[in-house]
Design an enzyme around this catalytic site. Structure first.
Site, PDB file in Angstrom:
ATOM      1  CG  ASP B 138      -1.963  -1.091   1.163  1.00  0.00           C
ATOM      2  OD1 ASP B 138      -2.303  -1.510   0.042  1.00  0.00           O
ATOM      3  OD2 ASP B 138      -2.420  -1.534   2.225  1.00  0.00           O
ATOM      4  NE  ARG B 182     -10.579  -1.996   2.665  1.00  0.00           N
ATOM      5  CZ  ARG B 182     -11.771  -2.258   2.102  1.00  0.00           C
ATOM      6  NH1 ARG B 182     -12.816  -1.496   2.342  1.00  0.00           N
ATOM      7  NH2 ARG B 182     -11.913  -3.297   1.306  1.00  0.00           N
TER       8      ARG B 182
END
Lengths: 404, 404
Positions: B138, B182
């Protein structure tokens, strides 16, 4: 040959090596003194009737070699299937451009297109040499040992499952990977080549060649999960029940009935999601993940079999030789002549067009959820050189001090 | 150092290079005369309290090098997050095995785990050196130029979109690719590095750093489709509305309301499918396809950045050096020192743990649907050498004879 102008086009779903065949045709044709022009039609037969032609004779050898290594159809593709009227539009354009050789790179549908064009040309008395050059990631053309494009897609699937298995071993649970192939399970079966250690996944493989029963599936998953504490599953998008109805549709109906409404299931992730939902609901396993390999498996740049590249080039070259030195239309096929070595032959179009090869019984284990060693031997050389490999730490447990 | 025994473990989601860090720790620690044993805990902190330890000192250098090139956590992973009680169980095991050094390879959650363990050790007066070694696809750890694992996942995403763009150009339509991340859009933004020609996709990129509005999205898709006759879209799984509610949930509710029932949307393909349904329904475009990259993007074997591999090795090595020659706990961070060159520093755990980096504004264009050149310059060197490249036929149209 009369006109000295040839035409090549690409049809159906792209592959990682389809441009090798295009470049094989172009470079080989340019070696023939009697060939004056090599034309390409944009977006398959659609480009012929739209008169959207490009002159590949003006392309440099260097750029052709670069295009050859680029995945997906460089000329564009189409799903159009010509009827008689469409064929006559094709002949009008070919006649206007004095083209008397037609090379079409494609799969099942495209081979049927070539057959139709060939028959209509004969009926219309238009002198046209028609050669079908195979490509399909589904590996479902009859008469070929395998089809160009399949080995590279199979390599992607094997590498994907090798990685997914490692991921699943690190964070255990159930993993479902849905692979392309509506009627033939070859590509789904390629997942087995990602397996190295005896307890590696895929532990279960579901092919369209066998009837899928949801209750048996759940029992298989349950016993695998109890044995290994995890379960990696390869599923063909084409799995179906005894009546031939696709499982995605059946499971969808179930959910629809529960909800008393209309659930839309047009998206490509549906089958994986539905199978995961079943496993969660019926087996009570918490960590269940589903991936649909989708377009990645046929177009991912940078995952290609060198064997596939060479053969895709050669089917293009041989197509030109068959056309120039032969006297009939046909479909180029790959024959296996050694382990591993191949040669090419020209099959009658009628022997290939509109027929579908599925996985031979000898490639599927008796229980229906794994492949045989015969399949492993069949596929391994096609995957090419430099296959990445997975390694493990050897077990060196530290003696427990606190617990026994 | 007192005991001479060190412990290393891996937490959170696996990456393609996380074993480089494990091997970096192991081999570097074995160079220190005062280190008598290098232990690994299986499945992160969970393996400590279960006393599932392996002795990495008995592993050969050769096999360690092979494991280093294998994706996904070789020791296994966990999502456990220790509280005080859990920490005291950890100390019991560490004490029993005379371990006074703890290296934990992981992302945000794992850095917080190290902080908690470090603070509880101090409170419990247990002499423990705690070092967090970064990894996360991420790229959302604060204080680092980037995190190991991200470059290889970014390379996968860039290659995937380069291929998907070629596929979409051959058979035009709308393509939606959903990418992990996310809260941070770095990995989705990496799709832009798959673009070569001005009309290549991804044409639109949707990041969690910007509010997603379905009406604006549809307008963007419509105008792109009208301009190019096709549209390739990169979407972060974390896109949300102004209130922060995930779009997957909102679209699901809409469909739920239509159907007057309960639609299950737990599967991972849901967002792509829902966005495709919206485009089909509202814009009337026929060929709309969605892929969810899922676990492939973090575990695919054979797609890795060599820069990422080297750096992941180095953060492991430096972690041991910081522990052996330093006097404090901390989190290893990558600093960029040249274009391209990097160095490492040890940040206080409190500066990293529980914090989330998102994409800087300078990396996102004003319209919110593309990345800036600053981002391209930032990411390009991290992708490493040998990036596959796409080439096109040059335009050499044949003059039309029949039509104008």
């Amino acid at each position: 040959m009369a006109s000295g102008r040839i035409l090549v086009a690409q049809g159906g779903g792209p592959t990682a090596v389809i441009n090798q065949s295009l470049v094989g045709v172009t470079l080989e044709a340019r070696r023939f003194r009697e060939v004056t022009r090599v034309y390409g039609a944009l977006h398959g037969v659609r480009g012929i009737i739209d008169e959207d032609l490009v002159d590949l004779t003006q392309e440099t050898s260097h750029n052709l070699e670069l295009v050859a290594t680029t995945p997906s159809s460089a000329l564009g593709s189409t799903r159009d299937k010509p009827d008689r009227k469409y064929c006559h539009e094709i002949f009008n354009v070919l006649r206007a451009h004095e083209i008397e050789h037609f090379f079409y790179i494609g799969g099942n549908d495209s081979s049927d297109t070539v057959r139709i064009v060939s028959e209509e040309a004969r009926a219309a008395n238009y002198p046209l040499r028609c050669i079908h050059i195979p490509k399909t990631i589904d590996n479902d053309l009859v008469g070929s040992d395998h089809t160009p494009g399949f080995p590279s897609a199979a390599r992607f699937v094997a590498q994907a499952f090798a990685g997914a298995n490692l991921d699943n071993a690190a964070l255990p649970g159930v993993y479902v990977g849905v692979v392309m192939g509506r009627h033939a399970g070859f590509l789904t079966a390629a997942s087995a080549l990602g397996k190295k250690f005896p307890d590696d996944g895929p532990h279960l493989i579901y092919l369209p060649e066998r009837t899928f029963e949801i209750e048996r599936f759940l029992a298989d998953v349950k016993s695998t999960y109890e044995k290994y504490g995890r379960c990696v599953i390869a599923v063909s998008e084409g799995i179906h029940d005894a009546s031939g109805a696709p499982i995605a549709t059946l499971l969808a109906k179930e959910i629809e009935k529960d909800a008393h409404g209309n659930v839309q299931l047009s998206g490509t992730g549906a089958l994986a999601d539905l199978l995961c939902d079943e496993i969660k609901a019926k087996l009570g396993i918490k960590r269940v993940r589903g991936d649909t390999f989708g377009y990645l498996q046929r177009s991912f740049i940078g995952c290609v079999s060198d064997v596939d590249q060479r053969e895709a080039r050669e089917v293009g070259e041989k197509a030109v030789q068959f056309a120039m030195w032969g006297d009939r239309n046909g479909s180029v096929a790959i024959k296996r002549t050694g382990y591993y070595s191949s040669d090419y032959e020209l099959l009658p179009l009628e022997a290939v067009a509109g027929k579908t090869r599925t996985m031979e019984d000898e490639f599927i284990t008796a229980n229906g959820t794994d492949v045989t060693d015969a399949f492993r031997l069949y596929l391994r050389p096609l995957l090419g050189s430099g296959m990445p490999d997975a390694f493990r730490l050897r077990p060196n447990p530290v003696a427990k001090v606190l617990k026994r």
